[in-house]
Write a protein that holds these residues in place. Structure first.
Motif, PDB file in Angstrom:
ATOM      1  N   VAL B  50      40.203   1.103  -9.241  1.00  0.00           N
ATOM      2  CA  VAL B  50      40.065   2.716  -9.310  1.00  0.00           C
ATOM      3  C   VAL B  50      39.801   3.632 -10.911  1.00  0.00           C
ATOM      4  O   VAL B  50      38.616   3.650 -11.173  1.00  0.00           O
ATOM      5  N   GLU B  51      40.815   2.865 -11.308  1.00  0.00           N
ATOM      6  CA  GLU B  51      40.629   3.446 -12.498  1.00  0.00           C
ATOM      7  C   GLU B  51      39.679   2.707 -13.602  1.00  0.00           C
ATOM      8  O   GLU B  51      38.618   3.038 -14.543  1.00  0.00           O
ATOM      9  N   GLN B  52      39.084   1.944 -13.663  1.00  0.00           N
ATOM     10  CA  GLN B  52      38.664   1.224 -13.962  1.00  0.00           C
ATOM     11  C   GLN B  52      37.010   1.391 -14.242  1.00  0.00           C
ATOM     12  O   GLN B  52      36.424   1.550 -14.141  1.00  0.00           O
ATOM     13  N   ALA B  53      36.889   1.821 -12.648  1.00  0.00           N
ATOM     14  CA  ALA B  53      35.245   2.814 -11.856  1.00  0.00           C
ATOM     15  C   ALA B  53      34.885   3.889 -13.134  1.00  0.00           C
ATOM     16  O   ALA B  53      34.448   4.030 -13.025  1.00  0.00           O
ATOM     17  N   VAL B  54      36.601   4.392 -12.544  1.00  0.00           N
ATOM     18  CA  VAL B  54      36.163   5.356 -13.104  1.00  0.00           C
ATOM     19  C   VAL B  54      35.925   5.742 -14.362  1.00  0.00           C
ATOM     20  O   VAL B  54      34.675   6.338 -14.953  1.00  0.00           O
ATOM     21  N   ALA B  55      36.368   4.863 -15.278  1.00  0.00           N
ATOM     22  CA  ALA B  55      36.306   4.742 -16.711  1.00  0.00           C
ATOM     23  C   ALA B  55      34.722   4.467 -17.314  1.00  0.00           C
ATOM     24  O   ALA B  55      34.477   4.708 -17.573  1.00  0.00           O
ATOM     25  N   ALA B  56      34.266   3.366 -16.469  1.00  0.00           N
ATOM     26  CA  ALA B  56      32.608   2.515 -16.271  1.00  0.00           C
ATOM     27  C   ALA B  56      32.040   3.740 -15.734  1.00  0.00           C
ATOM     28  O   ALA B  56      31.027   4.371 -16.665  1.00  0.00           O
ATOM     29  N   PHE B  57      32.175   5.052 -14.910  1.00  0.00           N
ATOM     30  CA  PHE B  57      31.032   6.118 -15.030  1.00  0.00           C
ATOM     31  C   PHE B  57      30.725   6.800 -16.135  1.00  0.00           C
ATOM     32  O   PHE B  57      30.634   7.220 -16.169  1.00  0.00           O
ATOM     33  N   ASP B  58      32.787   7.229 -16.131  1.00  0.00           N
ATOM     34  CA  ASP B  58      32.947   8.034 -17.668  1.00  0.00           C
ATOM     35  C   ASP B  58      31.548   7.258 -18.780  1.00  0.00           C
ATOM     36  O   ASP B  58      31.295   8.384 -19.787  1.00  0.00           O
ATOM     37  N   ALA B  59      31.240   6.111 -18.962  1.00  0.00           N
ATOM     38  CA  ALA B  59      31.172   5.293 -19.902  1.00  0.00           C
ATOM     39  C   ALA B  59      29.499   6.232 -19.719  1.00  0.00           C
ATOM     40  O   ALA B  59      28.680   5.840 -21.182  1.00  0.00           O
ATOM     41  N   VAL B  60      29.058   5.611 -18.511  1.00  0.00           N
ATOM     42  CA  VAL B  60      27.818   6.101 -18.393  1.00  0.00           C
ATOM     43  C   VAL B  60      27.987   7.338 -18.847  1.00  0.00           C
ATOM     44  O   VAL B  60      26.204   7.857 -19.017  1.00  0.00           O
ATOM     45  N   TRP B  61      28.182   8.218 -18.505  1.00  0.00           N
ATOM     46  CA  TRP B  61      27.567   9.172 -18.123  1.00  0.00           C
ATOM     47  C   TRP B  61      27.833   9.737 -20.136  1.00  0.00           C
ATOM     48  O   TRP B  61      27.473  11.277 -21.176  1.00  0.00           O
ATOM     49  N   GLU B  62      28.574   9.194 -21.477  1.00  0.00           N
ATOM     50  CA  GLU B  62      28.116   9.078 -22.708  1.00  0.00           C
ATOM     51  C   GLU B  62      26.731   9.139 -23.187  1.00  0.00           C
ATOM     52  O   GLU B  62      26.764   9.472 -23.369  1.00  0.00           O
ATOM     53  N   VAL B  63      26.060   8.123 -22.029  1.00  0.00           N
ATOM     54  CA  VAL B  63      25.028   8.211 -22.588  1.00  0.00           C
ATOM     55  C   VAL B  63      23.495   8.645 -21.872  1.00  0.00           C
ATOM     56  O   VAL B  63      22.411   9.132 -22.193  1.00  0.00           O
ATOM     57  N   THR B  64      23.857   9.452 -21.023  1.00  0.00           N
ATOM     58  CA  THR B  64      22.909   9.668 -20.072  1.00  0.00           C
ATOM     59  C   THR B  64      23.607  11.123 -18.868  1.00  0.00           C
ATOM     60  O   THR B  64      24.605  10.685 -18.342  1.00  0.00           O
ATOM     61  N   GLU B  65      22.937  11.727 -18.138  1.00  0.00           N
ATOM     62  CA  GLU B  65      23.273  12.455 -17.258  1.00  0.00           C
ATOM     63  C   GLU B  65      22.565  12.727 -16.198  1.00  0.00           C
ATOM     64  O   GLU B  65      23.680  12.759 -14.977  1.00  0.00           O
ATOM     65  N   GLU B  66      22.374  11.473 -15.826  1.00  0.00           N
ATOM     66  CA  GLU B  66      21.607  11.251 -14.500  1.00  0.00           C
ATOM     67  C   GLU B  66      20.867   9.552 -14.161  1.00  0.00           C
ATOM     68  O   GLU B  66      20.173   9.362 -14.888  1.00  0.00           O
ATOM     69  N   VAL B  67      21.346   9.055 -13.157  1.00  0.00           N
ATOM     70  CA  VAL B  67      21.295   7.835 -12.863  1.00  0.00           C
ATOM     71  C   VAL B  67      20.424   7.951 -11.781  1.00  0.00           C
ATOM     72  O   VAL B  67      20.390   8.084 -10.634  1.00  0.00           O
ATOM     73  N   VAL B  68      19.230   7.811 -11.632  1.00  0.00           N
ATOM     74  CA  VAL B  68      18.402   7.090 -10.419  1.00  0.00           C
ATOM     75  C   VAL B  68      18.387   6.261 -10.141  1.00  0.00           C
ATOM     76  O   VAL B  68      17.299   5.074 -11.025  1.00  0.00           O
ATOM     77  N   LEU B  69      18.868   5.762  -9.388  1.00  0.00           N
ATOM     78  CA  LEU B  69      18.856   3.949  -8.857  1.00  0.00           C
ATOM     79  C   LEU B  69      17.571   4.087  -7.790  1.00  0.00           C
ATOM     80  O   LEU B  69      17.290   4.558  -6.770  1.00  0.00           O
TER      81      LEU B  69
END
Lengths: 498, 560
Positions: B50-69
């Motif tokens: 879980v902590e790894q997932a949280v960190a991975a999401f936070d890393a994404v929010w560093e570069v964008t505010e929205e991910v459209v999949l």
């Protein structure tokens, strides 16, 4: 992936836009943001109203601005800055979602409507904000941009800069949220069509004695809830469709839309709106178990036929025991179906033996059902009532047994001139009510689509005008003179909402 | 979910540099989703994922505010780039899990952090385990109402929209608007003053009325209201076919109420069904039996076992009072099962609730209880004996006597206690059989019962015992019980013997041992006569502290 539209502009205030989990250390802080944020939103709304009603130098305006300044200062004393973000049907303050409730719906609705009109995604307020900044912001936002404005939020920001406001900055809506009215209309049309299809599916299955699936119906109701929370007028407008051949299905969808719309105004949560919507959509499902010749009969019913009609509430309740795709039974929907023809004193039908109190949702659906049925053309009602007549009757005739508080709220939701009403204006133009005025004090002056000029020439699609707009002398530019029966003149109201 | 990293394709235009972090975010998300299914949620492996997932999401929010999949059958796309690919289309695959329920676009927004992420993981986990009658992913996501997760889905069949075409754009004219106005009826002219009272929204009292009504309704179990509606309809509608359907619906409701631990509603259903069975006009035997039989069905061993286990398993999560209300509706057929289940119940308060239900049923069906005393299942017979004692059922004496003499020791002991609790002449007479039983507990029960109920018929045997040597060799508790019984039954006639034990000296001034003399003092205290008091007074200065203490206490009791 979209761009990053909600980031503050270059050189903006230090960001306070991090969501609650990051920016707040404890639940206590989150509670503070929620409480103080509600205070700021309420004060903004109070100031908006005061600015609209009175000259700027009036004490009421000054008091309202002082209140806003004080609530913002309280907030900013504990938080580095204030971010107010609109997210569809929600308002977020510093990332914390504020819940729409009965005592704040008007302020939320008004501010979200202003955000949408100016395509504002977020408002950033720094600690240096002063009363004058608020005054400039709110006065400017009251002036709605023209329909052809390309960058309303940019225009608004520019006007703030020209006025020397530096403590407030704006960010545009995300692309998806900033879809124009045509996108909303398309979405509403799709949602309405899905609703009718889902209702047809379930009702037909019950009529054929098959076990109807409920999954599609659930999605339809969810879509209606979402649509009404993001753009009410487009979907409410489609209730004017009143397709005679599809009456049974479109009536169910209309009752669902009106009920959710009323529930929204009463401050129901999203899940409560869903419960209400499911029950409203299924309220007449019992009719699918009656002979169609009785349902479609155009002449007076015999006592035996009337007894059959009076059975549809409990038949509906029983039908719901056989729906597929549900882990538990839809108890609230069952009660809505069972109770929607009962009066407050438990007269009406079906007759009861055991004491019971009518569920609030049943009372809501009873009001909405009466309205939609009376204003529709049906097999045994070739001339529908006008909306105003129906609302007056529901309000003034206690024999109807409707809950007067719900009726009052419903009139408030619809406005005196419900969406779809065809009206003659004092300019001799013909118009169709497009939406209630977003300003709750202007219910008699809705937004109207002009469908003919003063020479009675049809215009399509026609311009939408705000009847609360006033001319240089302070007098309204247009006022409704009377309503018109669209059938008499071959006007298909729904054309203007499709 | 299987992530095939090799399949990831990169695109030329990735200005935000989001493809790599989003792909990593989805890998971490997949690992957390697997861990969610595999481990307890305090397991370090789960917490780490879980902590790894949280960190991975936070890393994404560093570069964008929205991910459209974009969701395809086996893949998730970010723009033109494949950021997640499942090796094959299985129910475990993330892409297929979304795709099969109609999700075609998933939007994740900045602000999606730990709690919301866990909620999203849990939602997908629920979808994997869902049965056909469960909600699908779209409904689950909608109900979770995650603020930073949006989705777009398609429906399988596009709806008809024939009735929703735009109007003919050809030019038309309505004639004169002035004429239209002139032909309007009075009802079409809306006078504002008629609506003045409704121009403003609800006042505070009206808001409060609605709010409190809604809150009350959501705290109430609406099942009871549905039950009333069904049974009212049952009573009004005389068609057998309709009554069949309602009876079936009532059956379904009962099961659903039990499944949901809505025991109050289930009790309400049983009570009201019985009322309808007894008063519905023109009700046939079949329908009457069906409604009245609901209680019997609930009392059937397999059903009742499930019910009691459910109550015991989850008694912390619901109002036990409601469960007890339901147990109180059970009929006599439930008695045996309840008796059998009581020892298996873990929670004391549940056991007490079941005991109270047994007492109610057994109280009005004593013969059934008596029969169960002889039941071959020890749990049942012991339970029946215990409740015969609680209810002091004279009718049970015969069965208890049988158990006293022929059962195993546990049954004999409980039967003795039950007979002692009943205290009728018959039960005391039965206890005479164990006055000199080998088992000490049996003897004790008997002595105490004789004393408690002043059963004088047994006096000669008691006197014989205390004068004999064997009784004096028993432990202090038993000797005390025996002498107490004697003192209670003998009256002044026993004083000379007891005086002799307490005060007289034998050959060479020798006295009985102190324990026996103390027991004699206790017996004298029970006689409560002046003569006994006088005998005790003479021993009040005895040099033995055990005797002196017993005498002092006996004197206090004798004068009380």
């Amino acid at each position: 992936m979209t761009a990053t539209p909600l980031a503050p502009p270059q050189g903006a205030l230090p960001t306070g836009s991090a969501p609650a989990d990051d920016s707040l250390d404890t639940r206590g802080d989150e509670a503070f943001v929620r409480r103080a944020g509600r205070g700021v939103v309420g004060a903004m709304y109070g100031a908006l109203r005061a600015i609209k009603l009175y000259p700027l130098e009036n004490q009421a305006v000054q008091n309202a601005l002082a209140e806003l300044e004080a609530t913002a200062a309280t907030f900013l004393a504990r938080e580095p800055d204030l971010e107010l973000r609109g997210g569809g049907e929600y308002l977020f303050v510093n990332g914390v979602r504020l819940r729409l409730e009965l005592d704040n719906y008007a302020s939320f609705t008004r501010i979200l409507a202003l955000f949408a009109a100016h395509r504002v995604g977020a408002l950033f307020v720094g600690a240096s904000v002063v009363r004058r900044d608020w005054l400039v912001l709110l006065s400017t936002m009251q002036e709605l941009p023209t329909a052809d404005a390309e960058d309303p939020v940019g225009d608004l920001q520019e006007r703030l800069q020209v006025a020397g406001v530096t403590a407030i900055e704006l960010a545009p809506m995300p692309r998806s949220a900033a879809d124009g009215p045509e996108t909303h209309k398309a979405a509403a049309k799709r949602t309405y069509a899905h609703g009718v299809a889902a209702a047809r599916d379930v009702i037909t299955s019950v009529r054929m004695g098959r076990a109807a699936g409920i999954r599609r119906l659930k999605r339809a109701v969810q879509s209606i809830v979402d649509q009404l929370l993001s753009d009410e007028s487009s979907l409410v407008g489609l209730t004017t469709l009143r397709d005679f051949d599809e009456y049974t299905f479109s009536h169910c969808v209309n009752v669902c839309i009106f009920s959710i719309s009323l529930g929204k105004r009463l401050g129901l949560t999203k899940l409560q709106l869903y419960d209400l919507g499911m029950g409203a959509l299924l309220h007449d499902i019992g009719k699918s178990r009656l002979p169609s010749e009785v349902i479609n009969k155009t002449t007076a019913l015999t006592p035996a036929e009337w007894a059959l009609i009076a059975a549809h509430p409990w038949l509906g309740m029983l039908a719901m025991f056989n729906l597929r795709g549900q882990q538990d039974l839809p108890y609230r929907s069952m009660l809505i179906a069972y109770e929607h023809h009962m009066k407050r004193d438990l007269s009406g039908y079906p007759r009861v033996l055991r004491p019971r109190s009518l569920m609030l949702y049943s009372r809501i659906v009873a009001v909405v059902d009466s309205f939609d049925a009376a204003t529709s053309r049906r097999s045994y009602q070739t001339t529908p009532w006008t909306p105003a007549e129906v609302l007056r009757e529901m309000r003034d005739n206690p024999q109807r047994g409707l809950d007067p508080v719900i009726v009052k709220a419903f009139i408030n939701v619809l406005g005196i001139f419900p969406v779809g009403t065809v009206v003659i204006l004092d300019t001799f133009e013909l118009g169709i009510v497009h939406a209630p005025n977003p300003n709750a004090d202007e219910l008699a002056r809705p937004l109207v689509r002009i469908i003919s000029d003063e020479s009675a020439n049809l215009i399509y699609p026609g311009e939408i005008v705000d009847l609360s707009a006033v001319g240089p002398a302070g007098a309204p530019l247009r006022t409704i003179v009377q309503t018109v029966d669209p059938e008499l003149y071959g006007i298909r109201v729904s054309d203007y909402f499709v | 979910m299987t992530v095939a990293a090799a399949h990831l394709t990169h695109v030329d235009s990735d200005p935000a540099g989001a493809v790599a972090p989003v792909a990593e975010m989805l890998r971490a998300f997949g690992r957390a989703l697997r861990a969610h299914a595999l481990y307890r949620h305090d397991n370090p492996a789960y917490l780490r994922s879980v902590e790894q997932a949280v960190a991975a999401f936070d890393a994404v929010w560093e570069v964008t505010e929205e991910v459209v999949l974009s969701v395809r059958e086996n893949e998730l796309h970010l723009g033109d780039a494949v950021v997640h690919a499942d090796a094959e289309r299985t129910s475990d695959g993330l892409a297929w899990m979304l795709y099969k329920d109609g999700v075609r676009e998933l939007v994740l927004q900045a602000g999606l952090h730990r709690d919301e992420l866990l909620s999203l993981i849990d939602t997908l986990h629920q979808v994997r385990r869902a049965s056909p009658d469960d909600d699908d992913l779209v409904t689950m996501l909608w109900e979770r109402d995650l603020p930073h997760v949006r989705h777009r889905c398609v429906d399988a069949e596009p709806p008809h929209s024939d009735a929703m075409q735009p109007p003919d754009a050809g030019s038309r004219s309505f004639g004169s608007i002035a004429e239209m106005a002139a032909t309007g009826t009075a009802s079409q002219i809306v006078r504002m003053e008629e609506f003045e009272s409704t121009l403003y929204f609800l006042d505070q009292a009206e808001i409060e009325y609605l709010r409190s009504t809604l809150a009350a309704e959501y705290q109430t179990d609406v099942r009871s209201s549905v039950i009333d509606a069904l049974l009212d309809t049952f009573e009004h509608q005389r068609s057998p076919r309709v009554r069949d359907e309602i009876a079936a619906a009532v059956d379904t409701l009962l099961v659903q109420a039990l499944v949901a631990a809505a025991f109050g509603a289930a009790a309400h259903l049983l009570t009201e069904a019985a009322a309808s069975a007894n008063r519905a006009p023109e009700i046939g035997e079949t329908h009457r039996d069906r409604l009245l039989g609901l209680t019997s069905r609930l009392s059937e061993p397999n059903v009742l076992t499930q019910l009691v286990q459910a109550i015991d398993d989850a008694s912390d999560t619901f109002d036990l009072g409601q469960a007890e209300t339901l147990l109180q509706t059970l009929d006599v057929a439930a008695l045996q099962t309840l008796l059998r289940l009581v020892p298996t119940v873990e929670r004391e308060r549940v056991r007490q609730a079941i005991d109270r239900a047994i007492v109610r049923i057994a109280g009005s069906h004593t013969q059934a209880l008596v029969r169960l005393i002889a039941h071959e299942d020890a749990a049942v017979s012991l339970g029946a004996i215990r409740h015969a004692a609680l209810l002091r059922t004279p009718a049970a004496v015969g069965g208890l006597t049988q158990r006293l003499t022929t059962g195993d020791l546990q049954h004999q002991q409980q039967a003795a206690e039950a007979l002692a609790a009943i205290g009728s002449p018959g039960s005391l007479q039965a206890l005479e059989r164990v006055v000199d039983a080998e088992d000490r507990a049996l003897r004790l029960s008997a002595y105490r019962a004789f004393a408690q109920h002043r059963y004088r018929a047994v006096l000669p045997r008691i006197e014989g015992l205390i004068r004999g040597r064997e009784a004096r060799e028993r432990d202090l508790t038993e000797k005390m019980a025996l002498f107490e019984a004697y003192g209670t039954l003998c009256g002044d006639g026993g004083i000379p013997y007891l005086d002799g034990v307490l005060n007289a000296r034998g050959f060479l001034g020798r006295r009985p041992d102190a324990e026996v003399r103390a027991c004699a003092a206790v017996a004298l205290g029970r006689i409560r006569s002046p003569a006994a008091h006088a005998v005790l007074a003479r021993a009040s200065e005895d040099r033995d502290v055990v005797v002196r203490t017993a005498v002092t206490r006996a004197l206090r009791g004798a004068t009380a």
